[in-house]
Design an enzyme around this catalytic site. Structure first.
Site, PDB file in Angstrom:
ATOM      1  CG  ASP A   9      27.108 -95.426 -13.492  1.00 46.55           C
ATOM      2  OD1 ASP A   9      26.221 -94.556 -13.428  1.00 46.55           O
ATOM      3  OD2 ASP A   9      26.874 -96.604 -13.795  1.00 46.55           O
ATOM      4  CE  LYS A  60      16.920 -95.106 -10.362  1.00 44.47           C
ATOM      5  NZ  LYS A  60      18.258 -94.578 -10.752  1.00 44.47           N
ATOM      6  CG  HIS A  62       9.262 -91.178  -4.543  1.00 49.98           C
ATOM      7  ND1 HIS A  62       9.437 -92.490  -4.166  1.00 49.98           N
ATOM      8  CD2 HIS A  62       8.002 -90.861  -4.138  1.00 49.98           C
ATOM      9  CE1 HIS A  62       8.353 -92.939  -3.566  1.00 49.98           C
ATOM     10  NE2 HIS A  62       7.463 -91.962  -3.540  1.00 49.98           N
ATOM     11  CB  ILE A  64       4.427 -83.512  -2.175  1.00 52.02           C
ATOM     12  CG1 ILE A  64       5.255 -82.221  -2.235  1.00 52.02           C
ATOM     13  CG2 ILE A  64       4.530 -84.170  -0.804  1.00 52.02           C
ATOM     14  CD1 ILE A  64       4.742 -81.154  -1.279  1.00 52.02           C
ATOM     15  N   GLY A 211      26.331 -99.803 -18.333  1.00 48.37           N
ATOM     16  CA  GLY A 211      27.344 -99.046 -17.622  1.00 48.37           C
ATOM     17  C   GLY A 211      28.705 -99.689 -17.650  1.00 48.37           C
TER      18      GLY A 211
END
EC number: 4.1.1.23
Length: 233
Positions: A9, A60, A62, A64, A211
């Site tokens: 991160d 992640k 997301h 169509i 993390g």
């Protein structure tokens, strides 16, 4: 040995390089998330792969189905080891994501594909009021997990608190990748459903993502070895 996945991160490659220098000569499993990938672009993956580290690219997706499929074709060509989507995108989107990875990987091994069920920052109350989901948090996670398996994915991202129920429903080989892992001495920060590496192992996670407990530790190597020990007892 099942290595914990270290969440990188950071914003810059210089920060990543400084951190990874602590583990010179060792092959790690690391997670490249939105912050690092969007700040640096695909080159960040290439640089980390050159050091022989396994990469979970945590974007992640997301969208169509066709858009996600096209994106996955590109991501597979980066040589990452695992990627993810949001299960809320639906079964067709997840199927298209898998197809995209298979096309992008060509004759090589496609990256593992997992789906996010409910974020570990989401409480049951927030899910029910903000997402207008009337089921319990566990019921929602199990529903998404089942949908993910139907779509032919390799597993899900879930809290360790749901891992055992997912194992019973979807089988031992179905991956249960758990973020929100903290050493007992660390604060939970912005995540709600958090557990220790040892507890995650006991209650059924197959992989853990760690993390701040490692990356913000005064001695990252010592912290990593502590997590490794608890996770592989």
């Amino acid at each position: 040995m099942n290595k914990p996945i270290i969440a990188l991160d950071f914003q810059t490659y210089e920060e990543v390089e400084t951190f990874l220098a602590n583990f010179s000569g060792e092959s790690l499993s690391v997670k490249v998330g939105m912050e690092l990938f969007y700040s640096n672009g695909p080159i960040i993956v290439e640089k980390i792969k050159q050091q022989n580290h396994a990469i979970f690219l945590d974007l992640k997706l997301h969208d169509i189905p066709n858009t996600v499929k096209s994106a996955m074709i590109s991501l597979a060509k980066l040589g990452v080891d695992m990627v993810n989507v949001h299960a809320a995108g639906g079964k067709k989107m997840m199927e298209f994501a898998r197809e995209g990875l298979e096309i992008g990987a060509g004759s090589g091994k496609r990256p593992k594909l997992i789906a996010v069920t409910q974020l570990t920052s989401t409480s049951e109350a927030a899910m029910q009021t903000e997402q207008i989901v009337k089921a319990s948090l566990l019921e929602s996670v199990l529903h998404y997990s089942d949908l993910t398996k139907q779509a032919g994915l390799d597993g899900v991202v879930c809290s360790a608190l749901e891992a055992e129920e997912i194992r019973l429903q979807n089988g031992e080989d179905f991956l249960r990748v758990t973020p929100g892992i903290r050493l007992l001495s660390d604060a939970a920060n912005d995540q709600i459903r958090v557990v220790t590496p040892e507890k995650a192992r006991v209650i059924g996670s197959t992989n853990i993502v760690v993390g701040r407990s490692i990356t913000r530790a005064n001695d990252p190597v010592k912290a990593y070895n502590q997590v490794l020990k608890e996770w592989n007892v």
